[in-house]
Design a protein around this motif. Structure first.
Motif, PDB file in Angstrom:
ATOM      1  N   PHE A  10      30.263  -6.841   6.494  1.00  0.00           N
ATOM      2  CA  PHE A  10      31.704  -6.626   6.584  1.00  0.00           C
ATOM      3  C   PHE A  10      32.235  -7.114   7.927  1.00  0.00           C
ATOM      4  CE2 PHE A  10      35.408  -3.940   7.571  1.00  0.00           C
ATOM      5  CZ  PHE A  10      36.230  -4.301   6.505  1.00  0.00           C
ATOM      6  N   ASP A  11      31.537  -6.769   9.018  1.00  0.00           N
ATOM      7  CA  ASP A  11      31.953  -7.215  10.349  1.00  0.00           C
ATOM      8  C   ASP A  11      31.875  -8.731  10.477  1.00  0.00           C
ATOM      9  OD1 ASP A  11      32.557  -4.681  11.230  1.00  0.00           O
ATOM     10  OD2 ASP A  11      30.585  -4.334  12.125  1.00  0.00           O
ATOM     11  N   LYS A  12      30.835  -9.331   9.885  1.00  0.00           N
ATOM     12  CA  LYS A  12      30.718 -10.786   9.921  1.00  0.00           C
ATOM     13  C   LYS A  12      31.891 -11.425   9.180  1.00  0.00           C
ATOM     14  CE  LYS A  12      25.687 -10.782  10.190  1.00  0.00           C
ATOM     15  NZ  LYS A  12      24.443 -11.124   9.479  1.00  0.00           N
ATOM     16  N   GLY A  13      32.272 -10.814   8.061  1.00  0.00           N
ATOM     17  CA  GLY A  13      33.428 -11.311   7.315  1.00  0.00           C
ATOM     18  C   GLY A  13      34.714 -11.186   8.116  1.00  0.00           C
ATOM     19  N   LYS A  14      34.848 -10.081   8.858  1.00  0.00           N
ATOM     20  CA  LYS A  14      36.034  -9.911   9.708  1.00  0.00           C
ATOM     21  C   LYS A  14      36.084 -10.994  10.779  1.00  0.00           C
ATOM     22  CE  LYS A  14      36.023  -5.652  11.282  1.00  0.00           C
ATOM     23  NZ  LYS A  14      36.234  -4.242  11.641  1.00  0.00           N
ATOM     24  N   ILE A  15      34.941 -11.346  11.332  1.00  0.00           N
ATOM     25  CA  ILE A  15      34.890 -12.389  12.350  1.00  0.00           C
ATOM     26  C   ILE A  15      35.337 -13.724  11.768  1.00  0.00           C
ATOM     27  CG2 ILE A  15      33.303 -13.794  13.737  1.00  0.00           C
ATOM     28  CD1 ILE A  15      31.737 -11.200  14.292  1.00  0.00           C
ATOM     29  N   VAL A  16      34.803 -14.065  10.603  1.00  0.00           N
ATOM     30  CA  VAL A  16      35.151 -15.340   9.976  1.00  0.00           C
ATOM     31  C   VAL A  16      36.642 -15.390   9.656  1.00  0.00           C
ATOM     32  CG1 VAL A  16      34.811 -16.754   7.902  1.00  0.00           C
ATOM     33  CG2 VAL A  16      32.836 -15.772   9.080  1.00  0.00           C
ATOM     34  N   MET A  17      37.180 -14.329   9.080  1.00  0.00           N
ATOM     35  CA  MET A  17      38.602 -14.327   8.711  1.00  0.00           C
ATOM     36  C   MET A  17      39.498 -14.360   9.943  1.00  0.00           C
ATOM     37  SD  MET A  17      38.860 -14.736   5.594  1.00  0.00           S
ATOM     38  CE  MET A  17      40.624 -14.597   5.533  1.00  0.00           C
ATOM     39  N   ALA A  18      39.145 -13.618  10.974  1.00  0.00           N
ATOM     40  CA  ALA A  18      39.962 -13.614  12.187  1.00  0.00           C
ATOM     41  C   ALA A  18      39.985 -15.000  12.818  1.00  0.00           C
ATOM     42  CB  ALA A  18      39.424 -12.587  13.184  1.00  0.00           C
ATOM     43  N   LEU A  21      42.154 -17.327  10.847  1.00  0.00           N
ATOM     44  CA  LEU A  21      43.577 -17.053  11.057  1.00  0.00           C
ATOM     45  C   LEU A  21      44.055 -17.481  12.434  1.00  0.00           C
ATOM     46  CD1 LEU A  21      43.805 -13.564   9.326  1.00  0.00           C
ATOM     47  CD2 LEU A  21      44.707 -15.732   8.485  1.00  0.00           C
ATOM     48  N   GLY A  22      43.159 -17.996  13.254  1.00  0.00           N
ATOM     49  CA  GLY A  22      43.543 -18.518  14.552  1.00  0.00           C
ATOM     50  C   GLY A  22      43.418 -17.549  15.710  1.00  0.00           C
ATOM     51  N   THR A  23      42.764 -16.430  15.496  1.00  0.00           N
ATOM     52  CA  THR A  23      42.562 -15.464  16.566  1.00  0.00           C
ATOM     53  C   THR A  23      41.558 -16.034  17.567  1.00  0.00           C
ATOM     54  OG1 THR A  23      42.855 -13.718  14.931  1.00  0.00           O
ATOM     55  CG2 THR A  23      41.978 -13.057  17.046  1.00  0.00           C
ATOM     56  N   SER A  24      41.771 -15.800  18.841  1.00  0.00           N
ATOM     57  CA  SER A  24      40.853 -16.322  19.853  1.00  0.00           C
ATOM     58  C   SER A  24      39.506 -15.604  19.781  1.00  0.00           C
ATOM     59  CB  SER A  24      41.441 -16.140  21.250  1.00  0.00           C
ATOM     60  OG  SER A  24      41.410 -14.776  21.620  1.00  0.00           O
TER      61      SER A  24
END
Length: 100
Positions: A10-18, A21-24
């Motif tokens: 889940f955390d890995k997925g959050k990293i990929v999505m963030a 989306l252009g998050t630094s």
């Protein structure tokens, strides 16, 4: 200092999505509460492989004594804490389990 636990899927997925989306990198690391290097490596793995799952195998030597037999050995030790290793070995090997 010990190794930190692996990130969940889940955390890995959050990293990929963030990151998509252009998050630094720093903002993503703060969001997921992990290191910047973890963010970089997970995102790079996703870009290169299209997947973030780990294929790492278990490390170290396989255990000779399984959990149930380890509990039996622990019980034997607790019955008489002044026994020598030789006495414990004899007592353990007298049982139905594998020898040590």
């Amino acid at each position: 200092m010990g190794k930190a636990a692996d990130l969940s899927e889940f955390d890995k997925g959050k990293i990929v999505m963030a990151r998509r989306l252009g998050t630094s990198i720093s903002e993503t690391a703060r969001l997921v509460v992990c290191s910047r290097s973890a963010v970089v490596s997970i995102h790079a793995k996703w870009i290169n492989d299209g997947d973030t799952s780990s294929t790492r195998q278990g490390v170290g030597r396989p255990r000779v004594i399984k959990e149930k037999r380890r509990q039996r050995l622990s019980r034997l030790v607790k019955q008489n804490r002044r026994q020598t290793v030789g006495q414990l070995t004899t007592q353990y090997n007298a049982g139905p389990s594998a020898s040590v």
